[in-house]
Scaffold this motif. Sequence first.
Motif, PDB file in Angstrom:
ATOM      1  N   ARG A 156      75.770  30.517  42.503  1.00  0.00           N
ATOM      2  CA  ARG A 156      76.106  31.913  42.702  1.00  0.00           C
ATOM      3  C   ARG A 156      74.823  32.660  43.047  1.00  0.00           C
ATOM      4  O   ARG A 156      73.751  32.290  42.623  1.00  0.00           O
ATOM      5  N   ALA A 157      74.984  33.674  43.815  1.00  0.00           N
ATOM      6  CA  ALA A 157      73.831  34.489  44.195  1.00  0.00           C
ATOM      7  C   ALA A 157      73.394  35.311  42.987  1.00  0.00           C
ATOM      8  O   ALA A 157      74.225  35.793  42.229  1.00  0.00           O
ATOM      9  N   PRO A 158      72.074  35.429  42.783  1.00  0.00           N
ATOM     10  CA  PRO A 158      71.617  36.220  41.653  1.00  0.00           C
ATOM     11  C   PRO A 158      71.975  37.687  41.843  1.00  0.00           C
ATOM     12  O   PRO A 158      71.983  38.203  42.955  1.00  0.00           O
ATOM     13  N   SER A 159      72.283  38.344  40.749  1.00  0.00           N
ATOM     14  CA  SER A 159      72.584  39.768  40.836  1.00  0.00           C
ATOM     15  C   SER A 159      71.276  40.519  41.060  1.00  0.00           C
ATOM     16  O   SER A 159      70.189  39.987  40.842  1.00  0.00           O
ATOM     17  N   THR A 160      71.379  41.757  41.474  1.00  0.00           N
ATOM     18  CA  THR A 160      70.170  42.541  41.740  1.00  0.00           C
ATOM     19  C   THR A 160      69.356  42.746  40.465  1.00  0.00           C
ATOM     20  O   THR A 160      68.152  42.919  40.536  1.00  0.00           O
ATOM     21  N   ALA A 161      70.005  42.683  39.303  1.00  0.00           N
ATOM     22  CA  ALA A 161      69.282  42.827  38.042  1.00  0.00           C
ATOM     23  C   ALA A 161      68.401  41.613  37.773  1.00  0.00           C
ATOM     24  O   ALA A 161      67.416  41.705  37.059  1.00  0.00           O
ATOM     25  N   GLU A 162      68.753  40.449  38.362  1.00  0.00           N
ATOM     26  CA  GLU A 162      67.989  39.225  38.149  1.00  0.00           C
ATOM     27  C   GLU A 162      66.862  39.053  39.163  1.00  0.00           C
ATOM     28  O   GLU A 162      66.081  38.125  39.046  1.00  0.00           O
ATOM     29  N   LEU A 163      66.787  39.892  40.159  1.00  0.00           N
ATOM     30  CA  LEU A 163      65.755  39.766  41.190  1.00  0.00           C
ATOM     31  C   LEU A 163      64.437  40.354  40.705  1.00  0.00           C
ATOM     32  O   LEU A 163      64.405  41.306  39.931  1.00  0.00           O
ATOM     33  N   ILE A 164      63.341  39.763  41.176  1.00  0.00           N
ATOM     34  CA  ILE A 164      61.996  40.206  40.811  1.00  0.00           C
ATOM     35  C   ILE A 164      61.322  40.770  42.048  1.00  0.00           C
ATOM     36  O   ILE A 164      61.395  40.178  43.130  1.00  0.00           O
ATOM     37  N   THR A 165      60.671  41.909  41.902  1.00  0.00           N
ATOM     38  CA  THR A 165      59.922  42.500  43.007  1.00  0.00           C
ATOM     39  C   THR A 165      58.550  41.834  43.068  1.00  0.00           C
ATOM     40  O   THR A 165      57.810  41.823  42.085  1.00  0.00           O
ATOM     41  N   VAL A 166      58.223  41.265  44.224  1.00  0.00           N
ATOM     42  CA  VAL A 166      56.935  40.579  44.407  1.00  0.00           C
ATOM     43  C   VAL A 166      55.825  41.624  44.416  1.00  0.00           C
ATOM     44  O   VAL A 166      55.856  42.564  45.211  1.00  0.00           O
ATOM     45  N   PRO A 167      54.837  41.487  43.512  1.00  0.00           N
ATOM     46  CA  PRO A 167      53.742  42.458  43.483  1.00  0.00           C
ATOM     47  C   PRO A 167      52.776  42.286  44.657  1.00  0.00           C
ATOM     48  O   PRO A 167      52.710  41.220  45.264  1.00  0.00           O
ATOM     49  N   ASP A 168      52.035  43.339  44.962  1.00  0.00           N
ATOM     50  CA  ASP A 168      51.035  43.310  46.023  1.00  0.00           C
ATOM     51  C   ASP A 168      49.722  42.839  45.418  1.00  0.00           C
ATOM     52  O   ASP A 168      49.164  43.484  44.536  1.00  0.00           O
ATOM     53  N   VAL A 169      49.224  41.685  45.874  1.00  0.00           N
ATOM     54  CA  VAL A 169      47.974  41.143  45.340  1.00  0.00           C
ATOM     55  C   VAL A 169      46.882  41.070  46.406  1.00  0.00           C
ATOM     56  O   VAL A 169      45.854  40.435  46.200  1.00  0.00           O
ATOM     57  N   ALA A 170      47.088  41.728  47.542  1.00  0.00           N
ATOM     58  CA  ALA A 170      46.110  41.698  48.633  1.00  0.00           C
ATOM     59  C   ALA A 170      44.761  42.217  48.157  1.00  0.00           C
ATOM     60  O   ALA A 170      44.671  43.247  47.491  1.00  0.00           O
ATOM     61  N   GLY A 171      43.701  41.478  48.470  1.00  0.00           N
ATOM     62  CA  GLY A 171      42.342  41.885  48.127  1.00  0.00           C
ATOM     63  C   GLY A 171      41.946  41.586  46.693  1.00  0.00           C
ATOM     64  O   GLY A 171      40.793  41.805  46.314  1.00  0.00           O
ATOM     65  N   MET A 172      42.873  41.088  45.882  1.00  0.00           N
ATOM     66  CA  MET A 172      42.556  40.784  44.484  1.00  0.00           C
ATOM     67  C   MET A 172      41.811  39.465  44.379  1.00  0.00           C
ATOM     68  O   MET A 172      41.964  38.574  45.214  1.00  0.00           O
ATOM     69  N   ASN A 173      41.045  39.341  43.317  1.00  0.00           N
ATOM     70  CA  ASN A 173      40.483  38.064  42.928  1.00  0.00           C
ATOM     71  C   ASN A 173      41.658  37.111  42.704  1.00  0.00           C
ATOM     72  O   ASN A 173      42.696  37.511  42.191  1.00  0.00           O
ATOM     73  N   HIS A 174      41.534  35.856  43.134  1.00  0.00           N
ATOM     74  CA  HIS A 174      42.660  34.918  43.082  1.00  0.00           C
ATOM     75  C   HIS A 174      43.191  34.726  41.656  1.00  0.00           C
ATOM     76  O   HIS A 174      44.401  34.649  41.446  1.00  0.00           O
ATOM     77  N   GLN A 175      42.300  34.664  40.675  1.00  0.00           N
ATOM     78  CA  GLN A 175      42.754  34.512  39.285  1.00  0.00           C
ATOM     79  C   GLN A 175      43.599  35.708  38.866  1.00  0.00           C
ATOM     80  O   GLN A 175      44.657  35.549  38.260  1.00  0.00           O
ATOM     81  N   LYS A 176      43.154  36.901  39.208  1.00  0.00           N
ATOM     82  CA  LYS A 176      43.907  38.124  38.871  1.00  0.00           C
ATOM     83  C   LYS A 176      45.246  38.127  39.605  1.00  0.00           C
ATOM     84  O   LYS A 176      46.268  38.553  39.049  1.00  0.00           O
ATOM     85  N   ALA A 177      45.278  37.633  40.847  1.00  0.00           N
ATOM     86  CA  ALA A 177      46.527  37.565  41.617  1.00  0.00           C
ATOM     87  C   ALA A 177      47.523  36.639  40.931  1.00  0.00           C
ATOM     88  O   ALA A 177      48.709  36.955  40.812  1.00  0.00           O
ATOM     89  N   GLN A 178      47.045  35.477  40.457  1.00  0.00           N
ATOM     90  CA  GLN A 178      47.925  34.560  39.735  1.00  0.00           C
ATOM     91  C   GLN A 178      48.468  35.214  38.469  1.00  0.00           C
ATOM     92  O   GLN A 178      49.665  35.132  38.180  1.00  0.00           O
ATOM     93  N   ASP A 179      47.589  35.853  37.718  1.00  0.00           N
ATOM     94  CA  ASP A 179      48.005  36.521  36.478  1.00  0.00           C
ATOM     95  C   ASP A 179      49.047  37.608  36.760  1.00  0.00           C
ATOM     96  O   ASP A 179      50.014  37.762  36.017  1.00  0.00           O
ATOM     97  N   THR A 180      48.857  38.336  37.854  1.00  0.00           N
ATOM     98  CA  THR A 180      49.781  39.407  38.225  1.00  0.00           C
ATOM     99  C   THR A 180      51.152  38.845  38.587  1.00  0.00           C
ATOM    100  O   THR A 180      52.187  39.384  38.169  1.00  0.00           O
ATOM    101  N   GLN A 221      49.973  36.666  51.325  1.00  0.00           N
ATOM    102  CA  GLN A 221      50.982  36.167  50.398  1.00  0.00           C
ATOM    103  C   GLN A 221      52.316  36.081  51.114  1.00  0.00           C
ATOM    104  O   GLN A 221      52.567  36.790  52.078  1.00  0.00           O
ATOM    105  N   ASP A 222      53.137  35.150  50.634  1.00  0.00           N
ATOM    106  CA  ASP A 222      54.481  34.996  51.184  1.00  0.00           C
ATOM    107  C   ASP A 222      55.399  34.609  50.041  1.00  0.00           C
ATOM    108  O   ASP A 222      55.116  33.633  49.351  1.00  0.00           O
TER     109      ASP A 222
END
Length: 134
Positions: free
Chosen positions: A55-79, A111-112
């Motif tokens: 079944r397709a996930p409901s909109t409540a189950e979807l996660i918004t992908v954060p913007d990690v452009a320009g971040m240190n890679h470790q901080k991007a992973q943590d985010t 990021q993708d």
Amino acid sequence: MRRRDTITACLAAALLTAGCAAPGTPPGAPATVTVTASGPAGPDPDPPVESTPERAPSTAELITVPDVAGMNHQKAQDTMQAAGLFNLREVDGTGQGRMLVWDRNWVQVGQDPPAGTRVPPGTVVTLTAVKYTD
């Protein structure tokens, strides 16, 4: 292997090694055994697995992908992990195929899926980074 399959295989092997042959078969000719499965010999130890329809996930189950452009890679992973995205793929943005071993030496350049995209949990997020020295 299921129990009845094992029993059938043992019975067939016993018939073949005992030298039993169909009437009219010349001596020394290989025997042909035909095995027909009849009902189960007892409770099936490997019952069929019932699948539930996807079944397709409901909109409540979807996660918004954060913007990690320009971040240190470790901080991007943590985010990403703080947002609930744990299936992360790391890519060397220079195309050299280097592994991102020391995360703090790398900066995010892509990021993708893109920031702001709503994705189900378990989505693979590709983080593209280059070394600060590149």
